[in-house]
Design a protein around this motif. Structure first.
Motif, PDB file in Angstrom:
ATOM      1  N   TYR A 174      60.107 -17.136  50.875  1.00 24.94           N
ATOM      2  CA  TYR A 174      60.801 -15.855  50.996  1.00 24.94           C
ATOM      3  C   TYR A 174      60.332 -15.017  52.184  1.00 24.94           C
ATOM      4  O   TYR A 174      61.045 -14.121  52.633  1.00 24.94           O
ATOM      5  CB  TYR A 174      60.619 -15.018  49.717  1.00 24.94           C
ATOM      6  N   GLY A 175      59.122 -15.270  52.672  1.00 24.89           N
ATOM      7  CA  GLY A 175      58.581 -14.495  53.775  1.00 24.89           C
ATOM      8  C   GLY A 175      57.398 -13.657  53.328  1.00 24.89           C
ATOM      9  O   GLY A 175      56.943 -13.741  52.182  1.00 24.89           O
ATOM     10  N   VAL A 176      56.884 -12.847  54.234  1.00 26.53           N
ATOM     11  CA  VAL A 176      55.748 -11.979  53.934  1.00 26.53           C
ATOM     12  C   VAL A 176      56.242 -10.752  53.176  1.00 26.53           C
ATOM     13  O   VAL A 176      57.249 -10.134  53.539  1.00 26.53           O
ATOM     14  CB  VAL A 176      55.025 -11.546  55.225  1.00 26.53           C
ATOM     15  N   VAL A 177      55.538 -10.396  52.131  1.00 28.63           N
ATOM     16  CA  VAL A 177      55.919  -9.250  51.308  1.00 28.63           C
ATOM     17  C   VAL A 177      55.776  -7.962  52.114  1.00 28.63           C
ATOM     18  O   VAL A 177      54.782  -7.755  52.810  1.00 28.63           O
ATOM     19  CB  VAL A 177      55.036  -9.207  50.039  1.00 28.63           C
ATOM     20  N   ASP A 178      56.794  -7.095  52.016  1.00 32.08           N
ATOM     21  CA  ASP A 178      56.732  -5.792  52.681  1.00 32.08           C
ATOM     22  C   ASP A 178      56.074  -4.735  51.806  1.00 32.08           C
ATOM     23  O   ASP A 178      55.368  -3.861  52.307  1.00 32.08           O
ATOM     24  CB  ASP A 178      58.148  -5.323  53.046  1.00 32.08           C
ATOM     25  N   VAL A 179      56.354  -4.790  50.506  1.00 30.81           N
ATOM     26  CA  VAL A 179      55.778  -3.828  49.563  1.00 30.81           C
ATOM     27  C   VAL A 179      55.223  -4.602  48.371  1.00 30.81           C
ATOM     28  O   VAL A 179      55.938  -5.388  47.747  1.00 30.81           O
ATOM     29  CB  VAL A 179      56.818  -2.801  49.072  1.00 30.81           C
ATOM     30  N   LEU A 180      53.959  -4.375  48.058  1.00 28.58           N
ATOM     31  CA  LEU A 180      53.306  -4.978  46.896  1.00 28.58           C
ATOM     32  C   LEU A 180      53.035  -3.879  45.884  1.00 28.58           C
ATOM     33  O   LEU A 180      52.402  -2.870  46.219  1.00 28.58           O
ATOM     34  CB  LEU A 180      51.994  -5.640  47.308  1.00 28.58           C
ATOM     35  N   VAL A 181      53.521  -4.056  44.659  1.00 26.46           N
ATOM     36  CA  VAL A 181      53.267  -3.097  43.586  1.00 26.46           C
ATOM     37  C   VAL A 181      52.471  -3.803  42.495  1.00 26.46           C
ATOM     38  O   VAL A 181      52.977  -4.721  41.845  1.00 26.46           O
ATOM     39  CB  VAL A 181      54.569  -2.525  43.002  1.00 26.46           C
ATOM     40  N   ASN A 182      51.228  -3.384  42.294  1.00 26.12           N
ATOM     41  CA  ASN A 182      50.373  -3.958  41.254  1.00 26.12           C
ATOM     42  C   ASN A 182      50.466  -3.094  40.001  1.00 26.12           C
ATOM     43  O   ASN A 182      49.848  -2.022  39.924  1.00 26.12           O
ATOM     44  CB  ASN A 182      48.916  -4.021  41.740  1.00 26.12           C
ATOM     45  N   ASP A 183      51.253  -3.570  39.025  1.00 27.61           N
ATOM     46  CA  ASP A 183      51.433  -2.790  37.807  1.00 27.61           C
ATOM     47  C   ASP A 183      50.978  -3.547  36.561  1.00 27.61           C
ATOM     48  O   ASP A 183      51.035  -3.028  35.461  1.00 27.61           O
ATOM     49  CB  ASP A 183      52.912  -2.384  37.651  1.00 27.61           C
ATOM     50  N   ALA A 184      50.537  -4.788  36.706  1.00 25.44           N
ATOM     51  CA  ALA A 184      50.091  -5.553  35.548  1.00 25.44           C
ATOM     52  C   ALA A 184      48.767  -4.998  35.037  1.00 25.44           C
ATOM     53  O   ALA A 184      47.837  -4.777  35.811  1.00 25.44           O
ATOM     54  CB  ALA A 184      49.943  -7.018  35.905  1.00 25.44           C
ATOM     55  N   GLU A 185      48.670  -4.781  33.729  1.00 23.95           N
ATOM     56  CA  GLU A 185      47.435  -4.289  33.157  1.00 23.95           C
ATOM     57  C   GLU A 185      47.433  -4.503  31.654  1.00 23.95           C
ATOM     58  O   GLU A 185      48.475  -4.801  31.057  1.00 23.95           O
ATOM     59  CB  GLU A 185      47.231  -2.805  33.447  1.00 23.95           C
ATOM     60  N   VAL A 186      46.269  -4.375  31.051  1.00 27.22           N
ATOM     61  CA  VAL A 186      46.153  -4.371  29.602  1.00 27.22           C
ATOM     62  C   VAL A 186      45.475  -3.075  29.188  1.00 27.22           C
ATOM     63  O   VAL A 186      44.617  -2.549  29.895  1.00 27.22           O
ATOM     64  CB  VAL A 186      45.335  -5.577  29.079  1.00 27.22           C
ATOM     65  N   GLY A 187      45.906  -2.547  28.037  1.00 23.86           N
ATOM     66  CA  GLY A 187      45.300  -1.333  27.494  1.00 23.86           C
ATOM     67  C   GLY A 187      44.297  -1.675  26.414  1.00 23.86           C
ATOM     68  O   GLY A 187      44.432  -2.687  25.717  1.00 23.86           O
ATOM     69  N   LEU A 188      43.271  -0.845  26.285  1.00 25.11           N
ATOM     70  CA  LEU A 188      42.266  -1.071  25.256  1.00 25.11           C
ATOM     71  C   LEU A 188      41.629   0.266  24.902  1.00 25.11           C
ATOM     72  O   LEU A 188      41.196   1.013  25.781  1.00 25.11           O
ATOM     73  CB  LEU A 188      41.186  -2.038  25.761  1.00 25.11           C
ATOM     74  N   SER A 189      41.588   0.577  23.619  1.00 21.89           N
ATOM     75  CA  SER A 189      40.904   1.780  23.154  1.00 21.89           C
ATOM     76  C   SER A 189      39.824   1.387  22.166  1.00 21.89           C
ATOM     77  O   SER A 189      39.875   0.319  21.541  1.00 21.89           O
ATOM     78  CB  SER A 189      41.902   2.744  22.497  1.00 21.89           C
ATOM     79  N   GLY A 190      38.860   2.258  22.037  1.00 17.29           N
ATOM     80  CA  GLY A 190      37.757   1.993  21.128  1.00 17.29           C
ATOM     81  C   GLY A 190      36.453   2.480  21.720  1.00 17.29           C
ATOM     82  O   GLY A 190      36.312   2.636  22.939  1.00 17.29           O
ATOM     83  N   ALA A 191      35.517   2.736  20.842  1.00 17.30           N
ATOM     84  CA  ALA A 191      34.205   3.213  21.287  1.00 17.30           C
ATOM     85  C   ALA A 191      33.488   2.129  22.084  1.00 17.30           C
ATOM     86  O   ALA A 191      33.695   0.929  21.870  1.00 17.30           O
ATOM     87  CB  ALA A 191      33.365   3.627  20.083  1.00 17.30           C
ATOM     88  N   PHE A 192      32.628   2.559  22.975  1.00 18.60           N
ATOM     89  CA  PHE A 192      31.914   1.612  23.841  1.00 18.60           C
ATOM     90  C   PHE A 192      31.104   0.616  23.022  1.00 18.60           C
ATOM     91  O   PHE A 192      31.127  -0.590  23.277  1.00 18.60           O
ATOM     92  CB  PHE A 192      30.994   2.389  24.789  1.00 18.60           C
ATOM     93  N   LEU A 193      30.387   1.095  22.008  1.00 15.87           N
ATOM     94  CA  LEU A 193      29.524   0.220  21.229  1.00 15.87           C
ATOM     95  C   LEU A 193      30.316  -0.739  20.349  1.00 15.87           C
ATOM     96  O   LEU A 193      29.764  -1.736  19.871  1.00 15.87           O
ATOM     97  CB  LEU A 193      28.571   1.048  20.369  1.00 15.87           C
TER      98      LEU A 193
END
Length: 605
Positions: free
Chosen positions: A430-449
């Motif tokens: 396809y060629g060299v990307v003009d715009v890269l959008v990094n939106d992949a992620e995972v969420g996590l909640s909880g106390a550190f310990l």
């Protein structure tokens, strides 16, 4: 090599240089022109001149003729020609060295041998040989475009050109009328336009100087030109230009001497295009102002306009983008479909139309909305997600939203090798990307310990290392191309404020913000912008973000719009929702209050 067609137009004598071998090879045997793979060459005589012509692709398919500019040779089209002739586009591609350039011979004497009338004779001789009785699709760059304007506006070529794509080369007759309009009806703006273009055209007068241009091109300027191209146009200093360059440049000075003064003083009043025209204007061209084409609709009844964030040398610096637009335009003409890009599909069309945009996390609410927003602006979209079926669904929606092309790729961005493999595939196909959008992620909640080491790794592998892998792979390609680009990394308001229950997630988002700011400083010198977008919630993979934002009138579409605006304005850090903006301000002016709120157990949303 294919058998000859239009035998009366093909010279039967001894052709010049390497074309001699190509002309006597057995049928079906290909030669390889420098930089153009699998090109069959032949020699065509037109008057006293012998033209070296290269052909690629299936001759039964629509013929595309690529005309080079000054001081180039046909090899400037190497990558575009190969892409247009490949299985993806599948056109019959024809290139030839203009008289006096490359492997074509020069007229004798040189004076009077480069008029637009004689260049038209050359063009007709070539298309009579390579596509007898059939109209061809014409693409011209620089002086290749200047002479192509002649072909597409004179009666004797009418019916032989199916479409014309113009790159960085105006019609001399239109240019003269443009100047006269500004002289006869001056306004401050028109005078400024005239003075600006005069400054850009300084070299035209220099090329009219007797003997001096020839001496410079065959001397110090010719030797230093590859380095000049690399610095000014930001294209690699590889095997181009070819060995014939000093003589090509010296001969080509007569293109200016034989035509410019005559046409500027006595322009044709009937220079109307008799074929559809696609105009691609580079926004950073140091030689030609975008204002030159302000009145073009009055001369071209069927006009498609496009702009490209590039400098003058687009055939070498942006071959992927040009190939996509040329193929798309030709296909629309062949099929009688509406012209692509003829209408503005949205407020961002001029900036993003035809650009190649890759979005990770494309199956999520914001990722999908971002793909659709770029698609509505006419961008080509690559939807990347670990979920192959969901990525394919996003790509399908992007095509329906207006993307000329949209593809799906199933990749886990936490996997470094998989991301590198994807980057190589995207560049090749396809060629060299003009715009890269990094939106992949995972969420996590909880106390550190209560958060396990494996959970920490899962969050950091995707939210931080996934961004690092993508920026290294695709940002590296942008830097190597040398034509700029933009990277967008999405984070969260959790990057600005501490939380008792978001230690892993907040740490990953804060790291993305600081990484983005550091990359922005590092890549600024390469014209690569970096933005970090911070919506005001802890996003997950399901549709919960859409439900959370909707009551506050901040659906994912508004986050996507913020992403497009950030690229357009090259913004650094963009908090989106009111709570994200407040957190960003308080983190700087009142960090104590944020720490106090964290002790109360409040969770940023």
């Amino acid at each position: 090599m294919r058998g000859r067609r239009g035998e009366d137009a093909v010279h039967a004598g001894t052709p010049p240089d390497s074309c001699a071998e190509a002309d006597v090879r057995a049928e079906g045997e290909d030669s390889v022109t420098d930089g153009i793979a699998a090109a069959a060459e032949r020699t065509i005589r037109t008057g006293e001149v012998e033209l070296c012509v290269a052909e690629l692709g299936d001759p039964a398919r629509p013929t595309v003729v690529l005309l080079h500019g000054y001081p180039d040779s046909k090899e400037v089209w190497a990558e575009v020609a190969t892409r247009l002739a490949s299985d993806g586009a599948g056109f019959h591609v024809v290139l030839y060295d203009v008289r006096g350039c490359g492997r074509s011979t020069a007229p004798k004497p040189l004076r009077g041998g480069f008029t637009l009338e004689k260049l038209t004779d050359d063009f007709l001789a070539v298309i009579d040989a390579v596509a007898p009785g059939r109209p061809v699709h014409l693409v011209g760059h620089d002086w290749g475009s200047v002479q192509s304007w002649e072909f597409v506006t004179v009666p004797r070529v009418q019916g032989r050109i199916a479409s014309f794509t113009s790159l960085s080369g105006p019609c001399l007759d239109h240019f003269s009328h443009w100047i006269r309009k500004r002289l006869t009806r001056p306004t401050p703006r028109r005078i400024a336009q005239l003075l600006g273009q005069s400054a850009r055209s300084w070299y035209v007068g220099a090329l009219h100087t007797p003997r001096l241009p020839e001496a410079l091109w065959r001397g110090p300027l010719g030797r230093s030109w590859p380095g000049v191209l690399e610095r000014i146009e930001r294209v690699p200093n590889d095997s181009y230009p070819t060995a014939s360059f000093p003589d090509d440049a010296a001969h080509g000075a007569w293109l200016y001497r034989d035509n410019v003064r005559e046409r500027l003083l006595r322009p044709r009043p009937d220079a109307y295009a008799h074929a559809p025209v696609q105009l691609i204007v580079p926004t950073q061209d140091p030689f030609l102002s975008q204002r030159l084409y302000d009145d073009l609709e009055s001369w071209v009844p069927d006009l498609t306009r496009r702009t490209l964030a590039a400098r003058h040398g687009m055939p070498r610096s942006r071959p992927d983008q040009l190939t996509a637009w040329i193929a798309e335009f030709i296909t629309s003409v062949e099929e009688g479909a509406p012209r692509p890009g003829a209408a503005s599909p949205g407020p961002y069309a001029q900036r993003f139309g035809g650009r190649l945009v890759l979005v990770t996390g494309a199956a999520g609410a914001v990722g999908r909305a971002t793909c659709l927003a770029f698609a509505a602006a006419g961008a080509r979209v690559i939807a990347v997600d670990q979920d192959a079926e969901a990525a394919a669904h996003t790509a399908s929606l992007a095509r329906s939203a207006g993307a000329p092309h949209a593809w799906a790729e199933a990749v886990d961005i936490a996997d470094e090798r998989a991301v590198e493999k994807l980057a190589h595939k995207v560049r090749a196909e396809y060629g060299v990307v003009d715009v890269l959008v990094n939106d992949a992620e995972v969420g996590l909640s909880g106390a550190f310990l209560d958060t396990s080491a494996d959970a920490w790794r899962r969050v950091l592998d995707t939210n931080l290392w996934g961004v690092i892998h993508s920026c290294r792979a695709f940002g590296g390609q942008m830097a190597d191309r040398g034509q700029g680009g933009h990277i967008v990394n999405t984070a969260s308001a959790a990057a600005f404020r501490p939380s008792r229950t978001l230690s892993a997630y907040g740490a990953s988002q804060a790291a993305v913000v600081r990484l983005s700011e550091s990359l922005r400083a590092e890549l600024a010198g390469r014209d690569i912008g970096v933005s970090v977008i911070c919506p005001g919630y802890a996003r997950t993979r399901d549709d919960r973000p859409a439900r959370l934002l909707a009551p506050r009138a901040y659906p994912p579409e508004k986050v996507a719009d913020a992403i497009l605006r950030a690229v357009l304005r090259n913004a650094a850090v963009v908090p989106v929702t009111p709570e994200a903006k407040a957190a960003a301000v308080l983190s700087r002016v009142a960090p104590v209050s944020l720490r106090a709120a964290a002790r109360l157990g409040r969770r940023p949303r």
